[in-house]
Write a protein that holds these residues in place. Structure first.
Motif, PDB file in Angstrom:
ATOM      1  N   LEU A 122     -39.833  68.838 140.395  1.00  0.00           N
ATOM      2  CA  LEU A 122     -39.632  67.799 141.403  1.00  0.00           C
ATOM      3  C   LEU A 122     -38.229  67.202 141.453  1.00  0.00           C
ATOM      4  CD1 LEU A 122     -42.956  65.783 141.583  1.00  0.00           C
ATOM      5  CD2 LEU A 122     -41.874  67.152 143.363  1.00  0.00           C
ATOM      6  N   PRO A 123     -37.562  66.961 140.308  1.00  0.00           N
ATOM      7  CA  PRO A 123     -36.228  66.358 140.417  1.00  0.00           C
ATOM      8  C   PRO A 123     -35.271  67.134 141.309  1.00  0.00           C
ATOM      9  CG  PRO A 123     -37.006  66.256 138.156  1.00  0.00           C
ATOM     10  CD  PRO A 123     -37.999  67.099 138.901  1.00  0.00           C
ATOM     11  N   ALA A 124     -35.494  68.435 141.456  1.00  0.00           N
ATOM     12  CA  ALA A 124     -34.590  69.244 142.264  1.00  0.00           C
ATOM     13  C   ALA A 124     -34.700  68.932 143.757  1.00  0.00           C
ATOM     14  CB  ALA A 124     -34.852  70.731 142.028  1.00  0.00           C
ATOM     15  N   LEU A 125     -35.821  68.342 144.179  1.00  0.00           N
ATOM     16  CA  LEU A 125     -35.992  68.041 145.604  1.00  0.00           C
ATOM     17  C   LEU A 125     -35.231  66.792 146.018  1.00  0.00           C
ATOM     18  CD1 LEU A 125     -37.438  68.926 148.205  1.00  0.00           C
ATOM     19  CD2 LEU A 125     -39.368  67.479 147.528  1.00  0.00           C
TER      20      LEU A 125
ATOM     21  N   ARG B  58     -31.894  60.426 148.522  1.00  0.00           N
ATOM     22  CA  ARG B  58     -32.603  61.115 149.596  1.00  0.00           C
ATOM     23  C   ARG B  58     -33.368  62.319 149.072  1.00  0.00           C
ATOM     24  NH1 ARG B  58     -27.142  63.407 152.439  1.00  0.00           N
ATOM     25  NH2 ARG B  58     -26.978  65.387 151.334  1.00  0.00           N
ATOM     26  N   MET B  59     -34.295  62.766 149.896  1.00  0.00           N
ATOM     27  CA  MET B  59     -34.993  64.023 149.692  1.00  0.00           C
ATOM     28  C   MET B  59     -34.196  65.082 150.436  1.00  0.00           C
ATOM     29  SD  MET B  59     -38.894  65.012 150.728  1.00  0.00           S
ATOM     30  CE  MET B  59     -38.582  64.817 152.491  1.00  0.00           C
ATOM     31  N   GLU B  60     -33.801  66.129 149.742  1.00  0.00           N
ATOM     32  CA  GLU B  60     -32.949  67.141 150.344  1.00  0.00           C
ATOM     33  C   GLU B  60     -33.749  68.095 151.222  1.00  0.00           C
ATOM     34  OE1 GLU B  60     -29.953  66.985 150.595  1.00  0.00           O
ATOM     35  OE2 GLU B  60     -29.017  66.074 148.843  1.00  0.00           O
ATOM     36  N   THR B  61     -33.046  69.020 151.838  1.00  0.00           N
ATOM     37  CA  THR B  61     -33.634  69.950 152.793  1.00  0.00           C
ATOM     38  C   THR B  61     -34.875  70.639 152.235  1.00  0.00           C
ATOM     39  OG1 THR B  61     -31.466  70.355 153.797  1.00  0.00           O
ATOM     40  CG2 THR B  61     -33.183  72.004 154.191  1.00  0.00           C
ATOM     41  N   LEU B  62     -35.987  70.462 152.912  1.00  0.00           N
ATOM     42  CA  LEU B  62     -37.254  71.027 152.450  1.00  0.00           C
ATOM     43  C   LEU B  62     -37.171  72.541 152.358  1.00  0.00           C
ATOM     44  CD1 LEU B  62     -40.294  70.514 151.785  1.00  0.00           C
ATOM     45  CD2 LEU B  62     -40.728  70.901 154.211  1.00  0.00           C
TER      46      LEU B  62
ATOM     47  N   HIS C 120     -36.022  59.503 143.274  1.00  0.00           N
ATOM     48  CA  HIS C 120     -35.057  59.311 144.359  1.00  0.00           C
ATOM     49  C   HIS C 120     -34.576  57.875 144.465  1.00  0.00           C
ATOM     50  CE1 HIS C 120     -37.843  57.224 147.075  1.00  0.00           C
ATOM     51  NE2 HIS C 120     -38.762  58.108 146.747  1.00  0.00           N
ATOM     52  N   ARG C 121     -35.386  56.919 144.042  1.00  0.00           N
ATOM     53  CA  ARG C 121     -35.109  55.501 144.228  1.00  0.00           C
ATOM     54  C   ARG C 121     -34.773  55.249 145.697  1.00  0.00           C
ATOM     55  NH1 ARG C 121     -34.504  52.468 139.647  1.00  0.00           N
ATOM     56  NH2 ARG C 121     -34.545  53.632 137.686  1.00  0.00           N
ATOM     57  N   GLU C 122     -34.080  54.141 145.954  1.00  0.00           N
ATOM     58  CA  GLU C 122     -33.593  53.868 147.296  1.00  0.00           C
ATOM     59  C   GLU C 122     -32.166  53.379 147.161  1.00  0.00           C
ATOM     60  OE1 GLU C 122     -36.259  51.557 146.277  1.00  0.00           O
ATOM     61  OE2 GLU C 122     -37.555  53.315 146.420  1.00  0.00           O
TER      62      GLU C 122
ATOM     63  N   ALA D 273     -34.801  63.500 154.183  1.00  0.00           N
ATOM     64  CA  ALA D 273     -35.117  62.081 154.378  1.00  0.00           C
ATOM     65  C   ALA D 273     -34.243  61.246 153.461  1.00  0.00           C
ATOM     66  CB  ALA D 273     -36.588  61.805 154.101  1.00  0.00           C
ATOM     67  N   LYS D 274     -33.844  60.077 153.966  1.00  0.00           N
ATOM     68  CA  LYS D 274     -33.040  59.161 153.165  1.00  0.00           C
ATOM     69  C   LYS D 274     -33.756  57.814 153.089  1.00  0.00           C
ATOM     70  CE  LYS D 274     -28.427  57.176 152.568  1.00  0.00           C
ATOM     71  NZ  LYS D 274     -28.340  57.567 151.149  1.00  0.00           N
ATOM     72  N   TYR D 275     -33.604  57.153 151.930  1.00  0.00           N
ATOM     73  CA  TYR D 275     -34.322  55.916 151.648  1.00  0.00           C
ATOM     74  C   TYR D 275     -33.332  54.782 151.396  1.00  0.00           C
ATOM     75  CZ  TYR D 275     -38.036  59.306 151.048  1.00  0.00           C
ATOM     76  OH  TYR D 275     -38.931  60.332 151.257  1.00  0.00           O
ATOM     77  N   ILE D 276     -33.512  53.689 152.136  1.00  0.00           N
ATOM     78  CA  ILE D 276     -32.648  52.509 152.017  1.00  0.00           C
ATOM     79  C   ILE D 276     -33.523  51.300 151.703  1.00  0.00           C
ATOM     80  CG2 ILE D 276     -31.064  50.968 153.236  1.00  0.00           C
ATOM     81  CD1 ILE D 276     -29.807  53.624 152.777  1.00  0.00           C
TER      82      ILE D 276
END
Length: 801
Positions: A387-390, A397-401, A495-497, A519-522
């Motif tokens: 999972l850390p690789a995603l 952010r979550m990188e390209t699926l 991923h945190r934000e 996806a990016k998280y703020i």
């Protein structure tokens, strides 16, 4: 007690000496310390282009900050954010692979030093070889020779392609080889021959690895058969619940039996068959074929050197260039326990995939094979290692699926996991069938477009599900119970934000780069003391209305449904009101998701904070022509004041009346206070103000000015339009001496309005907007001309604090 006072008192009780700092309370003389770093202490990173991020407990002056690192790539640049509570450090040189770094940070010259170290492993060997081929450093044939060396004989690799980063699974390499084999030179294919032969065959890279030392009772074949068979791998453990044979050398017979028992006890074959709707094609073996004595699916327990990056196993399609193919599986004979069990499930699922399509993209092939580990053994949790690789914590952010880089394709298992555990949970035990549906669609697709197969299985709603996936993967309330905590699965720490603090009025700009299908998280934290208005300017995202979604979850101590802000130009909040607003928040999480298949988008979020305070003046003048005599009477009411959220409107009214050149009513101040309600009509009665009017022409007598009724509509952030305010003022009149007035009331009903033509917070209206008339009762009252109001000028200007 006001919130600010509560916070001060509460903190003082704890014994600290505090002062007000931008953004909150801070301790006088207290040292600023490091809250978090990226990378964290002891982390190992594959990427070489990451930022070093340091977050502090308070504001740091850049001239006081110090940073050093060893070894030092050089060229460091600093970017300060969040009121100097966070610094991002970048080096254009990047980090060297296979290197351990030690960093030292101080927030203040005399402060305590914070030390942390991390290791940069760099990409795995296959990724390094791929990069060299893309850059034309290696030819296709040279690259394929090195890929096979990376899997089986890493000690033969040139130094430039050696890496300590594990190659998780060799299946993608063989799937790719099946497709490329027709374009390789004959000499290359001959060179690769030992890697393609079944273990134990003459010339195989695994020839002789089975160890033929006789162990009593370990043979499954007769001694005569054993003589005719290739050396090594002569022990067979046949599954009773599946057409599978596990092979090993006699010395490792116990390992083969253990693998067989795991396949049988978990009923792997039958469960995969039910899910996928097909069995792996038989491999054509027969009793006459000494290399392959039966047509059962063969699993070989082989030696894989640890220097190969701990390859756990692979499934090789044996019909090169064919979409559907029989398979042979090799697993590392050093595996034990749950890792052995999950590897068997993973590789066996690849064999079932090959019954539909060998040529699917790596993210779908590996992602669903990792998902299959959980499908067979939910308690193993081996899939979570990927999972850390995603996620990229420095980019939050979550990188390209659909990435094919490193471990990301394996970590993509989280998407089918989301589908089966959440999106299709209404199907109950049938939710897992969606994964089978995806592979059935892949088998029917002649173009091998993996994302197209997924979209087909999802009835054309992949974008919808992906946006929901991005939101759920926030893994915070109200979604923190979707991923099963019983399996110790927590996504948020990965991923945190990206954290932004509201600490004073102003504007902060947040860059939101979004690769395809990411996806990016703020997170925005409210650390303001006073009432304020917070505006999220989302106008830049309207450039990509079809592919960018914006969703928000407000955290105010309750679980609230998410807000869909997709396609909106802005979103406004009112915070810290004494009377709680539904748009208040302590913390808000924003989730930006891109369903663009190919392009990276670069958008900007603006976070604007302004105090809930406006000032302005309303001015009214009436010229009234009297029918008797030639004199004029002038009535003037002037209102000035400041509107402050959660405070009061202080308003001053002045009135004078002149008749026949004599001031019967002199201008006096009458001040009153009333509270108001945000964006609501309100009727508020106000107490009398005594001694504020002089009504005797000779002075000396006092009356009272009373504001009886106030109707108000207050708009803190007005849209275009006209807003009206109505006041009714009445003044009692006393009889005194030669007073020509008998007493009664001077009624001055009036209203005023504003016209806001644009969002510049100011506007003006000219025209006869007042209605009714006033009357002066008494013995010598002059006749009144109805509707005599004229020359009205009313204006209101909103001023940004």
């Amino acid at each position: 007690m006001p919130e600010l006072l509560k916070r001060i008192v509460s903190t003082l009780v704890c014994g600290a000496v505090l002062t007000l700092c931008p953004g909150g309370l801070c301790a006088v003389g207290q040292e600023i310390f490091v809250v978090r770093t990226f990378p964290g202490e002891g982390e190992t990173l594959v990427r070489r282009d990451f930022q070093v991020i340091v977050e502090f407990s308070g504001r740091v002056e850049p001239e006081e900050f110090s940073f050093s690192i060893s070894p030092d790539p050089g060229g460091w640049q600093q970017m300060w954010e969040n009121g100097n509570r966070r610094v991002k450090l970048t080096t254009p040189a990047g980090f060297a692979r296979g290197t351990r770094y030690e960093a030292r940070v101080k927030a203040e010259k005399e402060g305590k030093e914070h030390v942390f170290s991390f290791f940069v492993s760099g990409p795995d060997s296959v990724a390094l070889i791929d990069e060299a081929e893309e850059k034309k450093i290696l030819t296709r044939d040279e690259a394929w020779a090195h890929r096979m060396e990376a899997l089986f004989e890493p000690e033969k690799l040139p130094e430039a392609y050696r890496s300590s980063t594990p190659i998780r699974c060799g299946t993608p390499v063989f799937n790719r080889f099946s497709r490329d084999s027709g374009s390789l030179e004959k000499e290359t294919l001959e060179r690769l021959g030992p890697y393609l032969l079944r273990p134990g065959e003459p010339g195989s890279v695994f020839e002789g690895d089975g160890d033929d030392e006789e162990v009593s009772g370990s043979f499954s074949a007769s001694p005569a058969e054993a003589v005719e068979r290739p050396s090594g791998y002569t022990y067979s453990a046949k599954c009773s619940r599946a057409p599978i044979t596990v092979w090993s050398g006699r010395k490792n017979a116990a390992k083969a039996r253990r693998a067989r028992d795991l396949v049988d006890s978990h009923d792997m074959y039958s469960r995969f068959k039910s899910l996928m709707g097909k069995e792996p094609p038989r491999d054509g073996g027969s009793a006459e074929n000494r290399k392959n004595p039966d047509d059962r699916l063969d699993i070989f327990m082989v030696r894989m050197d640890a220097s190969a990056g701990s390859v756990c196993g692979f499934c090789r399609a044996t019909s090169l260039g064919k979409k559907v193919s029989p398979s042979v599986i090799l697993t590392n004979n050093t595996l034990e326990g749950d890792l052995l069990a999950s590897t068997l499930a993973h590789e066996l699922f690849h064999a079932f995939q090959n019954a539909h399509s060998v040529f699917e993209e790596k993210w779908l092939s590996e992602g669903t094979a990792v998902w299959a580990e959980d499908f067979i053994g939910s308690g193993w949790n081996t899939e979570q290692d990927y999972l850390p690789a995603l996620f990229t914590p420095d980019r939050n952010r979550m990188e390209t699926l659909t990435s094919k880089d490193g471990d990301q394709p394996y970590a993509a298992y989280l998407f089918p996991f989301f589908l089966t555990k959440h999106a299709f949970r209404s199907r109950g035990s049938g939710a897992d069938a969606i994964v089978g549906d995806i592979w059935k669609a892949a088998g029917a697709d002649g173009d091998f477009q993996s994302l197209g197969s997924v979209n087909h299985a999802l009835k054309g709603k992949f974008d919808k599900y992906f946006r929901e996936f991005a939101l759920v993967t926030m893994d915070l309330p109200p979604f923190d119970e979707i991923y099963p905590k019983s399996e110790n699965l927590e996504i948020r720490p990965l991923h945190r934000e990206e954290f932004w603090l509201l600490y004073e009025p102003g504007e902060q700009t947040v860059e939101i780069p979004l690769p395809p299908l990411s996806a990016k998280y703020i997170r925005i934290d409210n650390d303001l003391f006073d009432p304020a208005f917070v505006r999220l300017d989302l106008s830049d995202f309207l450039k990509n209305p079809d592919t960018i979604s914006v969703q928000a979850v407000i955290d105010d101590g309750e679980k609230l449904p998410p807000l869909d802000l997709t396609g909106k130009e802005k979103m406004e909040f009112e915070v810290n009101r004494e009377e709680k607003s539904p748009l208040d928040f302590k913390k808000i999480i924003l989730v930006f998701a891109s369903t663009d298949r190919k392009s990276t988008t670069f958008n900007t979020l603006k976070i604007q904070v302004r105090g809930a305070k406006f000032s302005g003046t309303v001015f009214y003048r009436k010229n009234h022509p009297w029918s008797a005599e030639s004199s004029n009477a002038t009535g003037t009411v002037t209102s000035t004041g400041t509107l402050t959220e959660n405070a009061a409107l202080h308003i001053t009214l002045k009135y004078s009346n002149t008749y026949q050149g004599r001031d019967y009513y002199k201008p006096e101040d009458a001040s009153g206070t009333y509270s108001y309600s945000y964006r609501e009509h309100c009727e508020i009665r106000v107490h009398d103000q005594q001694g504020v009017g002089t009504i005797d022409r000779t002075a000396g007598d006092s009356g009272a000015l009373k504001r009886e009724r106030i109707h108000c509509l207050l708009i803190h952030d007005p849209e275009k339009g006209t807003y009206s305010f109505d006041f009714s003022i009445s003044t009692p009149v006393k009889e005194s001496g030669t007073e020509i007035w008998h007493g009664g009331l001077i009624n001055v009903p009036f209203s005023w309005g504003i016209d806001v033509p644009s969002r510049e917070y100011e506007g003006q209206t000219d025209g006869s907007i007042f209605s009714d008339s006033w009357s002066v009762p008494g013995n010598n009252a002059a006749p009144v001309v109805p509707g005599g109001h004229s020359g009205v000028h009313v204006s209101w200007t909103f001023t940004k604090p």
